[in-house]
Design a protein around this motif. Structure first.
Motif, PDB file in Angstrom:
ATOM      1  N   VAL A  22      15.811  -1.938 -11.915  1.00  0.00           N
ATOM      2  CA  VAL A  22      14.917  -0.845 -12.376  1.00  0.00           C
ATOM      3  C   VAL A  22      14.519  -0.032 -11.094  1.00  0.00           C
ATOM      4  O   VAL A  22      14.415  -0.810  -9.865  1.00  0.00           O
ATOM      5  CB  VAL A  22      13.415  -1.477 -12.950  1.00  0.00           C
ATOM      6  CG1 VAL A  22      13.636  -1.982 -14.184  1.00  0.00           C
ATOM      7  CG2 VAL A  22      12.912  -2.591 -12.105  1.00  0.00           C
ATOM      8  N   LEU A  23      14.127   1.045 -11.172  1.00  0.00           N
ATOM      9  CA  LEU A  23      13.571   1.916  -9.958  1.00  0.00           C
ATOM     10  C   LEU A  23      12.111   1.938  -9.634  1.00  0.00           C
ATOM     11  O   LEU A  23      11.327   2.176 -10.542  1.00  0.00           O
ATOM     12  CB  LEU A  23      14.143   3.490 -10.253  1.00  0.00           C
ATOM     13  CG  LEU A  23      13.941   4.377  -9.164  1.00  0.00           C
ATOM     14  CD1 LEU A  23      14.568   3.888  -7.944  1.00  0.00           C
ATOM     15  CD2 LEU A  23      14.196   5.931  -9.334  1.00  0.00           C
ATOM     16  N   VAL A  24      11.699   1.401  -8.573  1.00  0.00           N
ATOM     17  CA  VAL A  24      10.352   1.348  -8.235  1.00  0.00           C
ATOM     18  C   VAL A  24      10.035   2.110  -6.992  1.00  0.00           C
ATOM     19  O   VAL A  24      10.909   2.827  -6.307  1.00  0.00           O
ATOM     20  CB  VAL A  24      10.033  -0.281  -7.875  1.00  0.00           C
ATOM     21  CG1 VAL A  24      10.170  -1.124  -8.973  1.00  0.00           C
ATOM     22  CG2 VAL A  24      10.649  -0.725  -6.410  1.00  0.00           C
ATOM     23  N   GLN A  25       8.634   2.515  -6.858  1.00  0.00           N
ATOM     24  CA  GLN A  25       8.283   3.474  -6.003  1.00  0.00           C
ATOM     25  C   GLN A  25       7.231   2.538  -5.179  1.00  0.00           C
ATOM     26  O   GLN A  25       6.347   2.068  -5.733  1.00  0.00           O
ATOM     27  CB  GLN A  25       7.847   4.623  -6.453  1.00  0.00           C
ATOM     28  CG  GLN A  25       7.159   5.416  -5.429  1.00  0.00           C
ATOM     29  CD  GLN A  25       6.327   6.733  -5.984  1.00  0.00           C
ATOM     30  OE1 GLN A  25       5.673   6.741  -6.816  1.00  0.00           O
ATOM     31  NE2 GLN A  25       7.078   7.809  -5.673  1.00  0.00           N
ATOM     32  N   ASN A  26       7.331   2.506  -3.890  1.00  0.00           N
ATOM     33  CA  ASN A  26       6.166   1.585  -3.186  1.00  0.00           C
ATOM     34  C   ASN A  26       5.285   2.857  -2.541  1.00  0.00           C
ATOM     35  O   ASN A  26       5.450   3.398  -1.472  1.00  0.00           O
ATOM     36  CB  ASN A  26       6.828   1.029  -1.960  1.00  0.00           C
ATOM     37  CG  ASN A  26       5.739   0.137  -1.108  1.00  0.00           C
ATOM     38  OD1 ASN A  26       4.389   0.254  -1.441  1.00  0.00           O
ATOM     39  ND2 ASN A  26       6.264  -0.451  -0.113  1.00  0.00           N
ATOM     40  N   ARG A  27       4.318   3.074  -3.489  1.00  0.00           N
ATOM     41  CA  ARG A  27       3.176   4.180  -3.045  1.00  0.00           C
ATOM     42  C   ARG A  27       2.469   4.037  -1.656  1.00  0.00           C
ATOM     43  O   ARG A  27       2.203   2.927  -1.329  1.00  0.00           O
ATOM     44  CB  ARG A  27       2.334   4.335  -4.208  1.00  0.00           C
ATOM     45  CG  ARG A  27       3.178   4.918  -5.731  1.00  0.00           C
ATOM     46  CD  ARG A  27       1.950   5.173  -6.738  1.00  0.00           C
ATOM     47  NE  ARG A  27       0.835   5.886  -6.274  1.00  0.00           N
ATOM     48  CZ  ARG A  27       0.915   7.394  -6.350  1.00  0.00           C
ATOM     49  NH1 ARG A  27       1.866   8.081  -6.631  1.00  0.00           N
ATOM     50  NH2 ARG A  27      -0.371   7.898  -5.892  1.00  0.00           N
ATOM     51  N   LYS A  28       2.338   5.232  -0.813  1.00  0.00           N
ATOM     52  CA  LYS A  28       1.608   5.078   0.049  1.00  0.00           C
ATOM     53  C   LYS A  28       0.344   5.385   0.225  1.00  0.00           C
ATOM     54  O   LYS A  28      -0.439   5.256   1.109  1.00  0.00           O
ATOM     55  CB  LYS A  28       2.455   6.222   1.217  1.00  0.00           C
ATOM     56  CG  LYS A  28       3.830   5.975   1.572  1.00  0.00           C
ATOM     57  CD  LYS A  28       4.224   7.264   2.235  1.00  0.00           C
ATOM     58  CE  LYS A  28       5.691   7.050   2.925  1.00  0.00           C
ATOM     59  NZ  LYS A  28       6.096   8.257   3.706  1.00  0.00           N
ATOM     60  N   ASP A  29      -0.029   5.777  -1.158  1.00  0.00           N
ATOM     61  CA  ASP A  29      -1.651   6.141  -1.421  1.00  0.00           C
ATOM     62  C   ASP A  29      -2.442   5.132  -0.984  1.00  0.00           C
ATOM     63  O   ASP A  29      -2.470   3.899  -1.484  1.00  0.00           O
ATOM     64  CB  ASP A  29      -1.769   6.162  -2.959  1.00  0.00           C
ATOM     65  CG  ASP A  29      -3.110   6.982  -3.281  1.00  0.00           C
ATOM     66  OD1 ASP A  29      -4.195   6.621  -2.724  1.00  0.00           O
ATOM     67  OD2 ASP A  29      -3.264   7.937  -4.215  1.00  0.00           O
ATOM     68  N   LYS A  30      -3.584   5.432  -0.356  1.00  0.00           N
ATOM     69  CA  LYS A  30      -4.449   4.333   0.364  1.00  0.00           C
ATOM     70  C   LYS A  30      -5.478   3.815  -0.736  1.00  0.00           C
ATOM     71  O   LYS A  30      -5.733   2.668  -0.788  1.00  0.00           O
ATOM     72  CB  LYS A  30      -5.095   5.003   1.619  1.00  0.00           C
ATOM     73  CG  LYS A  30      -4.523   5.209   2.768  1.00  0.00           C
ATOM     74  CD  LYS A  30      -5.378   5.856   3.904  1.00  0.00           C
ATOM     75  CE  LYS A  30      -4.613   6.030   4.946  1.00  0.00           C
ATOM     76  NZ  LYS A  30      -5.147   6.951   5.946  1.00  0.00           N
ATOM     77  N   GLU A  31      -5.712   4.538  -1.771  1.00  0.00           N
ATOM     78  CA  GLU A  31      -6.541   4.198  -2.903  1.00  0.00           C
ATOM     79  C   GLU A  31      -5.851   3.470  -3.799  1.00  0.00           C
ATOM     80  O   GLU A  31      -6.464   2.689  -4.412  1.00  0.00           O
ATOM     81  CB  GLU A  31      -7.315   5.311  -3.570  1.00  0.00           C
ATOM     82  CG  GLU A  31      -8.201   6.250  -2.663  1.00  0.00           C
ATOM     83  CD  GLU A  31      -8.838   7.276  -3.416  1.00  0.00           C
ATOM     84  OE1 GLU A  31      -9.079   7.141  -4.596  1.00  0.00           O
ATOM     85  OE2 GLU A  31      -9.504   8.055  -2.669  1.00  0.00           O
ATOM     86  N   TRP A  32      -4.489   3.696  -4.061  1.00  0.00           N
ATOM     87  CA  TRP A  32      -3.481   3.077  -5.153  1.00  0.00           C
ATOM     88  C   TRP A  32      -2.272   2.865  -4.555  1.00  0.00           C
ATOM     89  O   TRP A  32      -1.445   3.577  -5.155  1.00  0.00           O
ATOM     90  CB  TRP A  32      -3.654   3.977  -6.389  1.00  0.00           C
ATOM     91  CG  TRP A  32      -3.324   2.873  -7.647  1.00  0.00           C
ATOM     92  CD1 TRP A  32      -3.744   1.604  -8.194  1.00  0.00           C
ATOM     93  CD2 TRP A  32      -2.154   3.050  -8.280  1.00  0.00           C
ATOM     94  NE1 TRP A  32      -3.295   1.228  -9.303  1.00  0.00           N
ATOM     95  CE2 TRP A  32      -2.169   2.263  -9.617  1.00  0.00           C
ATOM     96  CE3 TRP A  32      -1.222   4.129  -8.671  1.00  0.00           C
ATOM     97  CZ2 TRP A  32      -1.065   2.222 -10.345  1.00  0.00           C
ATOM     98  CZ3 TRP A  32      -0.207   4.102  -9.225  1.00  0.00           C
ATOM     99  CH2 TRP A  32      -0.336   3.256 -10.321  1.00  0.00           C
TER     100      TRP A  32
END
Length: 151
Positions: A22-32
């Motif tokens: 599955v394709l995942v994204q490691n979000r950089k968002d500080k809140e989430w």
């Protein structure tokens, strides 16, 4: 009695391949921040399906086809505002994978998904994508405490 309310519509898509990834994204968002699937906001006058196709392309470089609605996550953002996440999945895509300013994207074995550093709440939300008998993830506040229900 007025039964209307404001709503914020967003989407998320589990893109999968024929090899159990599955394709995942490691979000950089500080809140989430943390591991999620790609997705984002539905623009004004944009169809839900067009929005998920656009968001996946912007965040991954992949052009998805035939996204299937597989569930909904929702909660009251404020008294008069409902936040809705439309969950899709597809195994139909083309293009070259690339990360975006939203975060790094990469393939991971579906069986190893839960061992990833997940964004807050994703361990339950993944059930919308992975299980056929779950179609809604509802968050609500009860006496100052957030509760979650899978239906």
């Amino acid at each position: 009695m007025d039964r209307s309310e404001k709503a914020i519509f967003t989407n998320m898509c589990m893109v999968y391949d024929d090899n159990g990834n599955v394709l995942v994204q490691n979000r950089k968002d500080k809140e989430w921040g943390g591991i999620t699937f790609p997705g984002g906001h539905v623009e004004k006058k944009e169809s839900f399906t067009d929005s998920v196709i656009r968001e996946v392309y912007e965040e991954t470089g992949l052009k998805i086809k035939n996204p299937v609605l597989c569930g909904v996550k929702q909660w009251q953002e404020e008294e008069d505002v409902r936040y809705v996440v439309l969950c899709y999945k597809t195994g139909h895509f083309e293009g070259e994978l690339r990360s975006s300013e939203e975060g790094e994207v990469y393939w991971v074995k579906r069986s190893e998904l839960m061992a990833q550093p997940l964004a807050s709440g994703m361990e339950l939300m993944f059930q919308l994508f992975l299980k056929d008998k779950v179609n809604e993830h509802y968050l609500y506040e009860d006496e100052g405490e957030w509760k979650q229900v899978l239906k």
